[in-house]
Design a protein around this motif. Sequence first.
Motif, mmCIF file in Angstrom:
data_model
loop_
_atom_site.group_PDB
_atom_site.id
_atom_site.type_symbol
_atom_site.label_atom_id
_atom_site.label_comp_id
_atom_site.label_asym_id
_atom_site.label_seq_id
_atom_site.Cartn_x
_atom_site.Cartn_y
_atom_site.Cartn_z
ATOM 1 N N LEU A 34 0.804 -1.221 0.000
ATOM 2 C CA LEU A 34 0.000 0.000 0.000
ATOM 3 C C LEU A 34 0.834 1.267 0.000
ATOM 4 O O LEU A 34 0.471 2.282 -0.552
ATOM 5 C CB LEU A 34 -0.928 0.005 1.205
ATOM 6 N N LEU A 35 1.981 1.191 0.647
ATOM 7 C CA LEU A 35 2.807 2.392 0.681
ATOM 8 C C LEU A 35 3.660 2.540 -0.554
ATOM 9 O O LEU A 35 4.312 3.560 -0.754
ATOM 10 C CB LEU A 35 3.707 2.353 1.917
ATOM 11 N N GLY A 58 7.753 -3.157 -7.507
ATOM 12 C CA GLY A 58 6.696 -3.291 -8.517
ATOM 13 C C GLY A 58 5.409 -2.597 -8.135
ATOM 14 O O GLY A 58 4.439 -2.642 -8.862
ATOM 15 N N THR A 59 5.360 -1.965 -6.989
ATOM 16 C CA THR A 59 4.118 -1.328 -6.586
ATOM 17 C C THR A 59 4.325 0.147 -6.305
ATOM 18 O O THR A 59 3.653 0.726 -5.465
ATOM 19 C CB THR A 59 3.557 -1.997 -5.311
ATOM 20 N N GLU A 60 5.244 0.766 -6.997
ATOM 21 C CA GLU A 60 5.583 2.156 -6.695
ATOM 22 C C GLU A 60 4.395 3.083 -6.917
ATOM 23 O O GLU A 60 4.302 4.123 -6.266
ATOM 24 C CB GLU A 60 6.737 2.635 -7.587
ATOM 25 N N ILE A 61 3.501 2.714 -7.796
ATOM 26 C CA ILE A 61 2.384 3.597 -8.112
ATOM 27 C C ILE A 61 1.485 3.821 -6.915
ATOM 28 O O ILE A 61 0.767 4.807 -6.836
ATOM 29 C CB ILE A 61 1.595 3.001 -9.302
ATOM 30 N N GLN A 121 -1.928 9.078 -1.855
ATOM 31 C CA GLN A 121 -2.182 10.509 -1.726
ATOM 32 C C GLN A 121 -3.505 10.879 -2.368
ATOM 33 O O GLN A 121 -4.289 11.660 -1.830
ATOM 34 C CB GLN A 121 -1.073 11.306 -2.412
ATOM 35 N N VAL A 122 -3.760 10.280 -3.544
ATOM 36 C CA VAL A 122 -5.001 10.606 -4.255
ATOM 37 C C VAL A 122 -6.208 10.223 -3.436
ATOM 38 O O VAL A 122 -7.173 10.979 -3.325
ATOM 39 C CB VAL A 122 -5.023 9.886 -5.621
#
Lengths: 178, 666, 112
Positions: free
Chosen positions: A132-133, A138-141, A147-148
């Motif tokens: 989540l963070l 592979g989950t940088e997005i 934040q969104v």
Amino acid sequence: MIVAFAFLAGMTLVSALGVVLSRNVVHSALFMSGSFLGVAGFFVMLNVPALAAFQILIYVGAVTVVILFGIMFTQRPQVRSFSTILHRQVWAGLLVALGVGVFLAYVLSIQDWGGTQPGSGPREMADLGRILLGVSPGTEIFALFFQVVAVLLLVATIAAIGVSRRKTGEGVDRGVEE
Amino acid sequence: MTQTLGGQLILTAIPAIPALVFVVLALFGRYLRENAQYVAIFGMVFSLVFSVTALGLVISGGGEPISFAVPWIDLGEGGAFPMGIYIDGLAAVMLVVVSFVSLMVQLYSGAFMEGDPRFAWYYAVLNLFTASMLGLVVAPNFIQLYVFWELVGLCSYLLIGHWFEKRSARDAAQKAFIVTRVGDAALFVGIIIFWAQTGTTSFDGISQAAQAGFIGGSLFTAAVVLVFVGAIGKSAQFPLHVWLPDAMEGPTPVSALIHAATMVAAGVYLVARTYDIFVQSPTAMLTVAYIGGFTALMAATMALVKKDIKRVIAYSTVSQLGYMMLALGIGAFSAGMFHLYNHAFFKALLFLGAGSIIYAMNSYNLTEMGGLRHRMPLTFWTMVVAGLSLAGIFPLAGFWSKDAIVASAFEDHFYVLFGMALLTVFLTAFYIFRAIFMAFTGEPRTEAAREAEDPPGIMTLPMVVLALLAVASGWVGIPESFGLPLRDYFAEFVAPSGFAAETLSATFGVEPHGFSFGLAVVSVLVGLGGIGLAYVLYVARPALSGSLARRFSGLHAFLDKGWYFDAFYGATFVRGARALGRATNVFDRRGLDRGVGGVGRGIQGLGEFLRRLQTGGVQNYALFILLSVLVLGIVVGAVAGAAYTVLVVALIAVVTLASIAWGVRL
Amino acid sequence: MQQVLDTLNQTIPLEGYLVVAAMMFAIGAWGALIRRNAVVVFMCVELMINAVNLTLVAFADYLPQAGGTGAGYAVIIIAIAAAEVAVGLAIVLAVFRSRRTVNVDEINIMKG
């Protein structure tokens, strides 16, 4: 495993049908929460118990309550026949929805997903947290998503307040008496 | 001089000045009104002066043609079509004739057309016509000739239909245009054949190619005959002669210019210009000669009984053109062109005389005239001069050219044609003097005739000038063997090319022959006989003509109705064309209009149908969306790739066609 | 007996979860098209969202190369759905206040 799966599937689907077909709105809400519970069970089976906890907390807890509030404020008497609650296009809708369902199921089943085996879910809470963070590879997005979503929640809160504000001079809310 | 730009400009100005006048008058005619005539005459004088200059140049150059051209269309391999000027003896003479007669007519029209609401436009088209005719005369190749040929036809249409408020004028203009169209189409096909076979359209080029044998025998003859058909149309020969009598609906000066001196001469000019090509086909030459001879005779018979003075003169034109064609066909080139040159003057004069009668009396009808000799002496004497010239009486101009033709026919052993020609001499003299006697002698038959007067000076001046020419223009062509110390200037100047002369003598056995006194006497006597008969029937014993008409009423009607040609054409071609027009009208209204309307209605119906989808209910919309997604998904999923596009396209096509079909049915 | 137990202990194929989720989605869709009460329509929309969540998490579990991100997406979606419920119900309430009805059939001024 299969027993559990079958039970949960049945609970989920039957509750879903109950949402759609019950004549009493409150019954619909309760069926809905039943459906949510089924889904939470699925999440446990899928090795993401943290998510199951979230599901229950948020959906069964908050969303159901909010909806019940909404029902309360827009109350209508219970009806006798189906035609009052159901739209003219019942059968057309049934066909289309059924078509969509069958189609989705078919397409998803046919597809070769390549070496599937259970057990890759983030079983540990820490794993889920890292995903989540946006820290896990592979989950940088997700950093952006985080934040969104925060901004979105803020906006939604303000919007909800703004939309449902009573303008000065409007009548008293007669919700319950009707 | 022609090598310099100045010289070329002067020669180019000959057709260019009237064209410029046309543009000026077309644009500013509304403001100029009556002053248009001065502008036009001013320009025309220059054109005439330049034409005379050109004539002088050619004479001084010993008959050598002047020729220059600018490239106009160049198709590379397909061929090049230059526009240019080619003036030899023949062309130079024609230039002078055309510009001179045009000038006379324009002077005359100033008074004749006075008060006409479209005065300036009349002058404009008259000048455009003159420009086109001059351009036609100097054309060095078929294409330029054809361009101006068509322009000339257009101007004829506009001028015949000048008084288009009258139904008869509109019809006559259309008839003229359509009948000459038949000829024009044939001419064009002939041009195409020549071009396809030889790769060039210039007269020189085609002639040389024909000599070298580029064009096959029967194809060549066919092409030449087709070109001649074009000439038949323009010169109103049999069987396309029917438009010329009707063309008299136009103003009389127009008839004088176009239907006497110039446009109808264009056909003869075409044959003369392409003579090198014609002489190579004996079949074509004989065709030309016999059609010419037959037309001469036929038209003369039709003129015998007409009551409209202009129609008499019109048939006379057809007949005289037949003479010219006859001459060209038998190889008497110079004689034919000589007659063309003379005819221009006395025929124009006859028309102008008729015009002054009409101006004075407001009537064409011979039976309403009478006794005008005393009241309109100038008109009378000029018309008599013109009539004598037409009848070929010595020593007027007509005698020399007509006698040359008749003599050539006899001496070259074309006895049938000789007979036709001689009979036509008789008839010609008869009918023209019938008209003159009916109009000018005896007692005035109507009030208008009693009060007629000679027209004003600006109209009589051209008539007098033309009368002088009608007497003297032939004197440049007196053959030497007549005995006077004069040369036959005309025949020397306007002669067939060396090649043509050789071919003529080789194929036809034509040789130049001297003046034959015997034949001259014969033809003059025949002419006098015709005049005498007319005198008897119309002056001495007028009742006799009436009783003859009643006794031979069938023949009379036959001649009066133009040998029933108009009726025949009307029943066949006109009815057929009208039926075709009606059929296409019906198809247009029922088929096309319904079809197009149907498309509109179909789309409208589809729109109405789709409108019902807009229920305003959000769940309906959601249903449609979901349904569409499902369909798309199935289609894409099941039928991947290009087939999907085809399917979508097919679907759209089916819906469109269905809606159109639905609409059309409604 | 052992065989029965073995069959009963078999791992559920991925398609199983997918089909269940598809059916749930279909039922939710049907309900969204069918019911006249706006709040019930909302509930059906929630059902659909849950079906999607289920699919995502199923993939997260069954596809090793995904790295479990499906669960992360599911969390985000839960958050967004919750916000959406709040706003949506606010709208329903506002509409109800002005028109005294939550019958979607009667909200049809876009007709034609």
